[in-house]
Design a protein around this motif. Structure first.
Motif, PDB file in Angstrom:
ATOM      1  N   MET A   1     -27.232  -1.741 -38.268  1.00 43.48           N
ATOM      2  CA  MET A   1     -28.054  -1.315 -37.140  1.00 43.48           C
ATOM      3  C   MET A   1     -27.343  -0.180 -36.397  1.00 43.48           C
ATOM      4  N   HIS A   2     -28.114   0.814 -35.988  1.00 42.57           N
ATOM      5  CA  HIS A   2     -27.619   1.970 -35.247  1.00 42.57           C
ATOM      6  C   HIS A   2     -28.177   1.882 -33.828  1.00 42.57           C
ATOM      7  N   VAL A   3     -27.305   1.916 -32.828  1.00 37.84           N
ATOM      8  CA  VAL A   3     -27.711   1.757 -31.434  1.00 37.84           C
ATOM      9  C   VAL A   3     -27.191   2.930 -30.608  1.00 37.84           C
ATOM     10  N   THR A   4     -28.029   3.407 -29.690  1.00 35.05           N
ATOM     11  CA  THR A   4     -27.594   4.400 -28.715  1.00 35.05           C
ATOM     12  C   THR A   4     -27.261   3.681 -27.423  1.00 35.05           C
ATOM     13  N   ILE A   5     -26.103   3.977 -26.868  1.00 36.27           N
ATOM     14  CA  ILE A   5     -25.663   3.395 -25.604  1.00 36.27           C
ATOM     15  C   ILE A   5     -25.735   4.476 -24.539  1.00 36.27           C
ATOM     16  N   TYR A   6     -26.556   4.232 -23.530  1.00 37.15           N
ATOM     17  CA  TYR A   6     -26.595   5.081 -22.344  1.00 37.15           C
ATOM     18  C   TYR A   6     -25.710   4.388 -21.320  1.00 37.15           C
ATOM     19  N   SER A   7     -24.700   5.082 -20.813  1.00 35.21           N
ATOM     20  CA  SER A   7     -23.809   4.437 -19.848  1.00 35.21           C
ATOM     21  C   SER A   7     -23.689   5.291 -18.594  1.00 35.21           C
ATOM     22  N   ASP A   8     -23.385   4.597 -17.500  1.00 33.84           N
ATOM     23  CA  ASP A   8     -23.212   5.301 -16.233  1.00 33.84           C
ATOM     24  C   ASP A   8     -22.336   4.462 -15.314  1.00 33.84           C
TER      25      ASP A   8
ATOM     26  N   GLN B   1     -28.886   0.588 -13.432  1.00 33.28           N
ATOM     27  CA  GLN B   1     -28.103  -0.630 -13.651  1.00 33.28           C
ATOM     28  C   GLN B   1     -26.792  -0.588 -12.865  1.00 33.28           C
ATOM     29  N   ALA B   2     -26.118   0.548 -12.851  1.00 31.93           N
ATOM     30  CA  ALA B   2     -24.858   0.678 -12.113  1.00 31.93           C
ATOM     31  C   ALA B   2     -25.091   0.456 -10.619  1.00 31.93           C
ATOM     32  N   ASN B   3     -26.163   1.036 -10.099  1.00 29.58           N
ATOM     33  CA  ASN B   3     -26.463   0.861  -8.673  1.00 29.58           C
ATOM     34  C   ASN B   3     -26.963  -0.536  -8.360  1.00 29.58           C
ATOM     35  N   ARG B   4     -27.677  -1.158  -9.307  1.00 25.86           N
ATOM     36  CA  ARG B   4     -28.137  -2.540  -9.114  1.00 25.86           C
ATOM     37  C   ARG B   4     -26.946  -3.476  -8.945  1.00 25.86           C
ATOM     38  N   ALA B   5     -25.892  -3.255  -9.712  1.00 31.34           N
ATOM     39  CA  ALA B   5     -24.696  -4.094  -9.609  1.00 31.34           C
ATOM     40  C   ALA B   5     -24.124  -4.044  -8.191  1.00 31.34           C
ATOM     41  N   ILE B   6     -24.058  -2.852  -7.602  1.00 31.75           N
ATOM     42  CA  ILE B   6     -23.529  -2.708  -6.239  1.00 31.75           C
ATOM     43  C   ILE B   6     -24.496  -3.338  -5.238  1.00 31.75           C
TER      44      ILE B   6
ATOM     45  N   ALA C   1     -25.345  -4.643 -16.181  1.00 34.74           N
ATOM     46  CA  ALA C   1     -24.857  -4.198 -14.882  1.00 34.74           C
ATOM     47  C   ALA C   1     -23.645  -5.034 -14.509  1.00 34.74           C
ATOM     48  N   LYS C   2     -22.614  -4.381 -13.971  1.00 32.28           N
ATOM     49  CA  LYS C   2     -21.395  -5.107 -13.596  1.00 32.28           C
ATOM     50  C   LYS C   2     -20.826  -4.509 -12.316  1.00 32.28           C
ATOM     51  N   TYR C   3     -20.569  -5.364 -11.325  1.00 33.00           N
ATOM     52  CA  TYR C   3     -19.914  -4.918 -10.104  1.00 33.00           C
ATOM     53  C   TYR C   3     -18.423  -4.797 -10.383  1.00 33.00           C
ATOM     54  N   LEU C   4     -17.794  -3.706  -9.921  1.00 32.46           N
ATOM     55  CA  LEU C   4     -16.402  -3.423 -10.253  1.00 32.46           C
ATOM     56  C   LEU C   4     -15.432  -3.587  -9.092  1.00 32.46           C
ATOM     57  N   GLY C   5     -15.927  -3.807  -7.876  1.00 29.19           N
ATOM     58  CA  GLY C   5     -15.039  -3.778  -6.723  1.00 29.19           C
ATOM     59  C   GLY C   5     -14.863  -2.334  -6.286  1.00 29.19           C
ATOM     60  N   ILE C   6     -13.697  -2.002  -5.755  1.00 28.33           N
ATOM     61  CA  ILE C   6     -13.436  -0.640  -5.295  1.00 28.33           C
ATOM     62  C   ILE C   6     -12.905   0.184  -6.475  1.00 28.33           C
ATOM     63  N   ALA C   7     -13.577   1.289  -6.746  1.00 30.06           N
ATOM     64  CA  ALA C   7     -13.181   2.161  -7.854  1.00 30.06           C
ATOM     65  C   ALA C   7     -13.702   3.568  -7.587  1.00 30.06           C
TER      66      ALA C   7
ATOM     67  N   PRO D   1     -13.208   6.826  -3.589  1.00 30.03           N
ATOM     68  CA  PRO D   1     -13.436   5.471  -4.105  1.00 30.03           C
ATOM     69  C   PRO D   1     -14.159   4.596  -3.085  1.00 30.03           C
ATOM     70  N   GLY D   2     -14.882   3.656  -3.635  1.00 32.35           N
ATOM     71  CA  GLY D   2     -15.626   2.718  -2.817  1.00 32.35           C
ATOM     72  C   GLY D   2     -16.241   1.665  -3.699  1.00 32.35           C
ATOM     73  N   PRO D   3     -17.156   0.869  -3.137  1.00 30.56           N
ATOM     74  CA  PRO D   3     -17.825  -0.150  -3.949  1.00 30.56           C
ATOM     75  C   PRO D   3     -18.443   0.512  -5.180  1.00 30.56           C
ATOM     76  N   ALA D   4     -18.158  -0.048  -6.348  1.00 30.16           N
ATOM     77  CA  ALA D   4     -18.548   0.614  -7.584  1.00 30.16           C
ATOM     78  C   ALA D   4     -19.252  -0.347  -8.536  1.00 30.16           C
ATOM     79  N   GLY D   5     -20.084   0.240  -9.395  1.00 29.35           N
ATOM     80  CA  GLY D   5     -20.783  -0.531 -10.407  1.00 29.35           C
ATOM     81  C   GLY D   5     -20.838   0.234 -11.710  1.00 29.35           C
ATOM     82  N   ALA D   6     -20.938  -0.521 -12.798  1.00 30.03           N
ATOM     83  CA  ALA D   6     -21.074   0.055 -14.135  1.00 30.03           C
ATOM     84  C   ALA D   6     -22.405  -0.384 -14.703  1.00 30.03           C
ATOM     85  N   GLY D   7     -23.035   0.504 -15.462  1.00 30.83           N
ATOM     86  CA  GLY D   7     -24.302   0.164 -16.085  1.00 30.83           C
ATOM     87  C   GLY D   7     -24.371   0.705 -17.496  1.00 30.83           C
ATOM     88  N   ALA D   8     -25.109  -0.010 -18.339  1.00 22.69           N
ATOM     89  CA  ALA D   8     -25.328   0.453 -19.708  1.00 22.69           C
ATOM     90  C   ALA D   8     -26.674  -0.057 -20.192  1.00 22.69           C
TER      91      ALA D   8
END
Length: 141
Positions: A1-8, A125-130, A36-42, A15-22
């Motif tokens: 399987m071939h998958v495209t990952i969009y990440s942000d 997704q990144a902003n949803r985590a925050i 979506a993942k909350y990262l803390g301060i980054a 730095p401040g409250p941060a989130g990761a999304g994919a």
């Protein structure tokens, strides 16, 4: 399987409250996963790398054989492609993790820089985590 990952990644105040999304998408354009993942301060650059890591880890977990990473962070993409050196010591372990994860696939297309408008879902997704973290914190107080 071939998958495209969009990440942000998102960082408020940097730095401040941060989130990761994919967002993982199959060859027909179907969304397979939204992460979506909350990262803390980054910083925003740390969050960008964490978004890529989040997507790559999920793709490996799903048994994906080949990936294409797409992100709107020109710095991160150029570093992964070997066009820029990783000078920031805080980014080096994140860069190393991305490269190690990429090496675990049977293959990967060259990572691609895309415009912010093409990356709306991962950004959401990144902003949803925050947002969810901040809402949960307010409700708890």
């Amino acid at each position: 399987m071939h998958v495209t990952i969009y990440s942000d990644g998102a960082s408020r105040k940097n730095p401040g409250p941060a989130g990761a999304g994919a967002v993982l998408v199959d060859e027909e354009g179907n969304v397979l996963e939204e992460l979506a993942k909350y990262l803390g301060i980054a910083t925003n650059n740390q969050a960008e790398y964490q978004g890529a890591i989040l997507g790559l880890e999920k793709a490996l977990e799903m048994g994906v054989k080949r990936v294409k990473l797409r992100a709107d962070s020109q710095l991160m993409i150029r570093q992964i492609r070997g066009e820029y050196r990783v000078k920031n010591p805080a980014l080096k372990p994140l860069y190393d993790r991305v490269m190690m994860l990429l090496s675990r696939f049977e293959g990967y297309d060259p990572p691609e820089h895309i415009r912010r408008e093409q990356n709306r879902e991962a950004d959401a997704q990144a902003n949803r985590a925050i947002d969810e973290y901040e809402r949960d914190r307010q409700e708890a107080s």
